[in-house]
Design a protein around this motif. Structure first.
Motif, PDB file in Angstrom:
ATOM      1  N   ARG A 103      37.291  66.924  80.710  1.00  0.00           N
ATOM      2  CA  ARG A 103      37.813  67.488  81.356  1.00  0.00           C
ATOM      3  C   ARG A 103      38.996  67.330  81.329  1.00  0.00           C
ATOM      4  O   ARG A 103      40.240  67.955  82.459  1.00  0.00           O
ATOM      5  N   GLN A 106      40.891  68.761  79.002  1.00  0.00           N
ATOM      6  CA  GLN A 106      41.158  70.708  79.282  1.00  0.00           C
ATOM      7  C   GLN A 106      41.970  71.004  80.639  1.00  0.00           C
ATOM      8  O   GLN A 106      42.369  71.791  80.072  1.00  0.00           O
ATOM      9  N   THR A 107      42.475  69.795  81.560  1.00  0.00           N
ATOM     10  CA  THR A 107      43.067  69.810  82.260  1.00  0.00           C
ATOM     11  C   THR A 107      44.410  69.777  81.762  1.00  0.00           C
ATOM     12  O   THR A 107      46.134  70.329  82.555  1.00  0.00           O
ATOM     13  N   GLU A 110      46.019  73.199  80.308  1.00  0.00           N
ATOM     14  CA  GLU A 110      45.919  73.769  81.227  1.00  0.00           C
ATOM     15  C   GLU A 110      47.809  73.950  81.981  1.00  0.00           C
ATOM     16  O   GLU A 110      48.372  74.322  82.205  1.00  0.00           O
ATOM     17  N   HIS A 153      48.967  67.959  89.605  1.00  0.00           N
ATOM     18  CA  HIS A 153      48.455  69.328  88.963  1.00  0.00           C
ATOM     19  C   HIS A 153      46.781  68.575  88.922  1.00  0.00           C
ATOM     20  O   HIS A 153      45.739  69.107  89.004  1.00  0.00           O
ATOM     21  N   CYS A 154      47.104  67.965  87.306  1.00  0.00           N
ATOM     22  CA  CYS A 154      46.427  66.651  87.420  1.00  0.00           C
ATOM     23  C   CYS A 154      45.194  66.085  88.280  1.00  0.00           C
ATOM     24  O   CYS A 154      43.183  66.313  88.543  1.00  0.00           O
ATOM     25  N   ARG A 157      43.381  69.510  89.791  1.00  0.00           N
ATOM     26  CA  ARG A 157      42.345  70.032  89.294  1.00  0.00           C
ATOM     27  C   ARG A 157      40.963  68.738  88.628  1.00  0.00           C
ATOM     28  O   ARG A 157      39.537  69.512  89.029  1.00  0.00           O
ATOM     29  N   LEU A 158      41.623  67.927  88.464  1.00  0.00           N
ATOM     30  CA  LEU A 158      40.252  66.844  88.148  1.00  0.00           C
ATOM     31  C   LEU A 158      39.363  66.614  89.246  1.00  0.00           C
ATOM     32  O   LEU A 158      38.314  66.478  89.800  1.00  0.00           O
TER      33      LEU A 158
END
Length: 169
Positions: A103, A106-107, A110, A153-154, A157-158
């Motif tokens: 994850r 992936q983050t 992005e 953002h991280c 998103r997480l």
């Protein structure tokens, strides 16, 4: 076997209630214990039947406690980023760490390319802010802004995956 269970039921339920903290859960574990004992009990081969009864009950209780802890971790999202399990860790912890890692990758993918460059240089390559600014030809202030946006953002998103980067227990 039935006589054994009836004779020790009060002590067994008391023991399991202390261990599990809930009388209804203790009753369920006792029932599981009786079923297991019924399937495997051979009076001629067992020297200490009471010990077997309590051993089976303890194993079932420990399984329930582990399952409850794992379910709680998954449901509440209490995954911790500061614990990286090694090869001696239980398989569930390693699987959780692998999923968190996937994850996180992936983050990071992005991220906007400009934010990703700064993030990777700082957190993966371990470069100082000054070196990042020089290499990218931008100001320290711009590096800080990009890093702040990337981290925000991280985190967000997480958090949507139930992973809290700031949580420390």
């Amino acid at each position: 076997m039935e006589r054994l269970c009836r004779a020790h039921e009060p002590q067994l339920l008391q023991y399991l209630t202390r261990m599990l903290g809930k009388p209804d859960l203790a009753q369920e574990v006792a029932q599981d214990t009786y079923e297991k004992l019924h399937k495997m009990y051979r009076p001629e081969k067992v020297m200490f039947p009471r010990a077997i009864l309590f051993k089976i009950a303890t194993n079932f209780a420990l399984m329930r406690l582990r399952r409850a802890r794992l379910e709680s971790t998954i449901i509440t999202g209490s995954a911790r980023m500061d614990e990286v399990p090694d090869e001696t860790a239980p398989p569930d912890r390693r699987a959780m760490a692998d999923e968190i890692n996937q994850r996180l990758v992936q983050t990071i993918k992005e991220l906007n390319p400009n934010l990703r460059k700064v993030f990777v240089m700082a957190h993966v390559q371990g470069k100082a802010r000054k070196d990042i600014a020089e290499q990218l030809g931008i100001s320290l202030k711009r590096v800080d802004k990009r890093m702040t946006r990337a981290l925000k953002h991280c985190r967000e998103r997480l958090a949507s995956f139930g992973i809290d980067l700031l949580r420390v227990e």
